[in-house]
Design an enzyme around this catalytic site. Structure first.
Site, PDB file in Angstrom:
ATOM      1  N   GLY A  72     -61.668  26.696 -35.070  1.00 56.13           N
ATOM      2  CA  GLY A  72     -61.678  28.131 -34.820  1.00 56.13           C
ATOM      3  C   GLY A  72     -60.570  28.501 -33.849  1.00 56.13           C
ATOM      4  O   GLY A  72     -59.386  28.365 -34.159  1.00 56.13           O
ATOM      5  N   VAL A  73     -60.969  28.921 -32.656  1.00 55.84           N
ATOM      6  CA  VAL A  73     -60.014  29.328 -31.611  1.00 55.84           C
ATOM      7  C   VAL A  73     -59.032  28.188 -31.284  1.00 55.84           C
ATOM      8  O   VAL A  73     -57.872  28.443 -30.962  1.00 55.84           O
ATOM      9  CB  VAL A  73     -60.785  29.762 -30.343  1.00 55.84           C
ATOM     10  CG1 VAL A  73     -59.858  29.961 -29.166  1.00 55.84           C
ATOM     11  CG2 VAL A  73     -61.549  31.043 -30.627  1.00 55.84           C
TER      12      VAL A  73
ATOM     13  N   ASP B 202     -75.343  29.776 -40.706  1.00 55.51           N
ATOM     14  CA  ASP B 202     -75.238  29.996 -39.261  1.00 55.51           C
ATOM     15  C   ASP B 202     -75.938  28.824 -38.581  1.00 55.51           C
ATOM     16  O   ASP B 202     -77.139  28.625 -38.764  1.00 55.51           O
ATOM     17  CB  ASP B 202     -75.938  31.326 -38.931  1.00 55.51           C
ATOM     18  CG  ASP B 202     -75.909  31.649 -37.442  1.00 55.51           C
ATOM     19  OD1 ASP B 202     -75.657  30.735 -36.621  1.00 55.51           O
ATOM     20  OD2 ASP B 202     -76.163  32.808 -37.110  1.00 55.51           O
ATOM     21  N   ILE B 203     -75.190  28.060 -37.811  1.00 58.13           N
ATOM     22  CA  ILE B 203     -75.737  26.825 -37.234  1.00 58.13           C
ATOM     23  C   ILE B 203     -76.889  27.095 -36.257  1.00 58.13           C
ATOM     24  O   ILE B 203     -77.739  26.234 -36.053  1.00 58.13           O
ATOM     25  CB  ILE B 203     -74.608  25.986 -36.583  1.00 58.13           C
ATOM     26  CG1 ILE B 203     -75.015  24.519 -36.468  1.00 58.13           C
ATOM     27  CG2 ILE B 203     -74.202  26.554 -35.232  1.00 58.13           C
ATOM     28  CD1 ILE B 203     -73.878  23.578 -36.125  1.00 58.13           C
TER      29      ILE B 203
ATOM     30  N   ASP C  27     -69.885  28.553 -29.835  1.00 53.43           N
ATOM     31  CA  ASP C  27     -70.410  28.344 -28.478  1.00 53.43           C
ATOM     32  C   ASP C  27     -71.177  29.591 -28.017  1.00 53.43           C
ATOM     33  O   ASP C  27     -72.341  29.511 -27.569  1.00 53.43           O
ATOM     34  CB  ASP C  27     -69.208  28.061 -27.559  1.00 53.43           C
ATOM     35  CG  ASP C  27     -69.594  27.508 -26.205  1.00 53.43           C
ATOM     36  OD1 ASP C  27     -70.777  27.210 -25.987  1.00 53.43           O
ATOM     37  OD2 ASP C  27     -68.683  27.366 -25.357  1.00 53.43           O
TER      38      ASP C  27
HETATM   39  P1  ADP Z   1     -63.245  25.766 -31.376  1.00 54.53           P
HETATM   40  O1  ADP Z   1     -62.946  26.424 -30.043  1.00 54.53           O
HETATM   41  O2  ADP Z   1     -63.688  24.331 -31.239  1.00 54.53           O
HETATM   42  O3  ADP Z   1     -62.126  25.965 -32.357  1.00 54.53           O
HETATM   43  P2  ADP Z   1     -64.840  27.962 -32.536  1.00 54.53           P
HETATM   44  O4  ADP Z   1     -66.212  28.340 -32.143  1.00 54.53           O
HETATM   45  O5  ADP Z   1     -63.753  28.930 -32.236  1.00 54.53           O
HETATM   46  O6  ADP Z   1     -64.563  26.504 -31.920  1.00 54.53           O
HETATM   47  O7  ADP Z   1     -64.809  27.695 -34.102  1.00 54.53           O
HETATM   48  C1  ADP Z   1     -65.323  26.536 -34.712  1.00 54.53           C
HETATM   49  C2  ADP Z   1     -65.866  26.874 -36.083  1.00 54.53           C
HETATM   50  O8  ADP Z   1     -67.190  27.404 -35.931  1.00 54.53           O
HETATM   51  C3  ADP Z   1     -65.084  27.941 -36.858  1.00 54.53           C
HETATM   52  O9  ADP Z   1     -64.897  27.470 -38.190  1.00 54.53           O
HETATM   53  C4  ADP Z   1     -66.005  29.161 -36.832  1.00 54.53           C
HETATM   54  O10 ADP Z   1     -65.874  29.949 -37.994  1.00 54.53           O
HETATM   55  C5  ADP Z   1     -67.360  28.501 -36.807  1.00 54.53           C
HETATM   56  N1  ADP Z   1     -68.504  29.288 -36.342  1.00 54.53           N
HETATM   57  C6  ADP Z   1     -68.534  30.373 -35.524  1.00 54.53           C
HETATM   58  N2  ADP Z   1     -69.806  30.789 -35.353  1.00 54.53           N
HETATM   59  C7  ADP Z   1     -70.604  29.948 -36.084  1.00 54.53           C
HETATM   60  C8  ADP Z   1     -71.999  29.855 -36.349  1.00 54.53           C
HETATM   61  N3  ADP Z   1     -72.876  30.704 -35.802  1.00 54.53           N
HETATM   62  N4  ADP Z   1     -72.447  28.847 -37.165  1.00 54.53           N
HETATM   63  C9  ADP Z   1     -71.584  27.960 -37.716  1.00 54.53           C
HETATM   64  N5  ADP Z   1     -70.262  27.999 -37.505  1.00 54.53           N
HETATM   65  C10 ADP Z   1     -69.776  28.986 -36.715  1.00 54.53           C
END
Ligand code: ADP
Length: 168
Positions: A123-124, A9-10, A33
């Site tokens: 992700g999204v 988890d970042i 985000d």
């Molecule tokens: P984007 O809109 O740029 O696609 P997202 O947040 O929907 O961004 O997804 C980007 C990546 O971050 C995905 O692979 C998702 O699984 C990942 N992600 C979501 N939450 C976390 C987190 N807490 N730590 C690390 N990666 C995460």
């Protein structure tokens, strides 16, 4: 500069800079985000609002990056970048590389020694994971850093981790 990929988890990363896969509106959203704003607290959003007020049209162009402090996160700063939305018809990979290049440049300019990246746009925004990893690694490698010693891709699941390990 060492590049590595870990699962995690970042928001918990013990690094100087966490890169946020934000959106051009800069006022938070879902995915990573939302997690960064939830864990970091309202100061980050307040700084985003102030930055947004100074941007043309109140929007951060995709591929660019801006920094705020990191509130309650272990990191010192958050660098916000808005990734491109995946398109099968249009090659937007230069924008995705730019997100990583510009974010790392901003982090390096702050004097950061370690920087954590999520899988921007994967992700999204729908970018195929394997290529998102290839573009991210290329974008990071394009920077001649002064301070950064470690770039850590922090991936949320095993699939993303495998994609970044392959790209590295
Ligand atoms: P984007 O809109 O740029 O696609 P997202 O947040 O929907 O961004 O997804 C980007 C990546 O971050 C995905 O692979 C998702 O699984 C990942 N992600 C979501 N939450 C976390 C987190 N807490 N730590 C690390 N990666 C995460």
């Amino acid at each position: 500069m060492l590049l590595r990929a870990v699962r995690g988890d970042i928001t918990e990363a013990d690094v100087d800079v966490v890169v946020n896969a934000a959106n051009p509106g800069l006022l938070g959203g879902g995915g990573v985000d939302g997690a960064i704003h939830a864990a970091g607290g309202p100061e980050i959003l307040a700084e985003c609002r102030a930055l947004k007020a100074g941007l043309p049209g109140g929007r951060l162009p995709r591929g660019r990056a801006v920094a705020t402090t990191a509130g309650r996160l272990p990191a010192r700063w958050v660098v916000h970048t808005a990734g491109p939305i995946w398109s099968a018809d249009q090659d937007r990979s230069a924008v995705l590389r730019s997100c990583c290049t510009e974010s790392l440049r901003v982090a390096d300019g702050l004097g950061a020694r370690s920087v954590a990246f999520p899988a921007i746009s994967a992700g999204v925004y729908g970018w195929p994971l394997a290529d998102a990893a290839v573009q991210a690694v290329a974008g990071v490698r394009a920077v001649e850093v002064q301070h950064v010693q470690e770039v850590r891709f922090v991936l949320f699941d095993d699939r993303a981790l495998a994609a970044f390990e392959a790209a590295l």
